[in-house]
Design a protein around this motif. Sequence first.
Motif, short mmCIF file in Angstrom:
data_model
loop_
_atom_site.label_atom_id
_atom_site.label_comp_id
_atom_site.label_asym_id
_atom_site.label_seq_id
_atom_site.Cartn_x
_atom_site.Cartn_y
_atom_site.Cartn_z
N LEU A 93 15.53 -0.61 -7.25
CA LEU A 93 15.39 -0.46 -5.80
C LEU A 93 16.75 -0.67 -5.14
CD1 LEU A 93 12.18 -2.63 -5.21
CD2 LEU A 93 12.33 -0.12 -5.29
N TYR A 94 17.13 0.26 -4.24
CA TYR A 94 18.36 0.13 -3.47
C TYR A 94 18.04 0.37 -2.00
CZ TYR A 94 20.70 0.55 -7.97
OH TYR A 94 21.11 0.35 -9.27
N PRO A 95 18.27 -0.64 -1.13
CA PRO A 95 18.01 -0.43 0.30
C PRO A 95 18.80 0.78 0.80
CG PRO A 95 18.45 -2.74 -0.15
CD PRO A 95 18.75 -1.99 -1.42
N ALA A 96 18.13 1.63 1.62
CA ALA A 96 18.79 2.84 2.11
C ALA A 96 18.07 3.40 3.33
CB ALA A 96 18.81 3.91 1.00
N HIS A 97 18.79 3.59 4.41
CA HIS A 97 18.29 4.31 5.59
C HIS A 97 16.91 3.86 6.07
CE1 HIS A 97 21.73 6.85 4.82
NE2 HIS A 97 21.25 7.17 3.64
N GLY A 98 16.74 2.59 6.31
CA GLY A 98 15.48 2.09 6.83
C GLY A 98 14.36 1.99 5.81
N GLY A 99 14.69 2.20 4.57
CA GLY A 99 13.69 2.11 3.51
C GLY A 99 14.35 1.68 2.22
#
Length: 156
Positions: A93-99
Motif C-alpha cells: 500500500l502506498y498513499p496516493a491522491h486521497g487514497g
Amino acid sequence: MQVMTHPIEASVQVMAPPQTVYAIWANVPQWPQWDPDTRMAFLDGPLAPGAKGRLTPRKGFSVAMVVTDAVDNERFTVECPVLGNVMRFEHLLYPAHGGVQVIHRVSFHGSLAWLLRRTVGRDVRHGLPQTLVRLKAHAESRVGRAVTSAACVDQN
C-alpha cells in the motif's frame, strides 16, 4: 543459488485510506468475498509474521501458507510451498491522491520457478487485475464512495 522468476504484478488506485484496505486483507477468511481466485483461506492467528494457514484456490490444490512479513496499513507477504518451490505473494500500500495505490505482486522461487510461472503464472496474470478491481470496489463501498473506474494496470 535460488532461481527467481520476474514477478507478476498489478496495481490499482483505491479511494480509501490504507487502514481500510489493510483491514480487508487482515480478515483472511473473507478473502473469497473479493478475490475470485480464492475458494478458502485461513491463518492460525492474526496477519503477522510467523502466522500459518492454508490457501485453497478456485483452480488447483490447497497449499500451506506462512506470513513472512507484515506491517499494519503498509504491506504483508505470504509464501506458499509448491512442489519444493515457493510462491511469494506480496501486497503493498502506498498513499496516493486521497487514497492508496494497491500493488499485488507474485513471484516464483526455486528450481522449477520457470515452469510454475509458465503454468500457474498464466492464471495469476489473468486473475490479478480482476482481484484488484473487486478489492477496490469492496474497500470503496466501506467508505461510502462510488467505484469510479474498474481500470487496473497490469505492469507485466
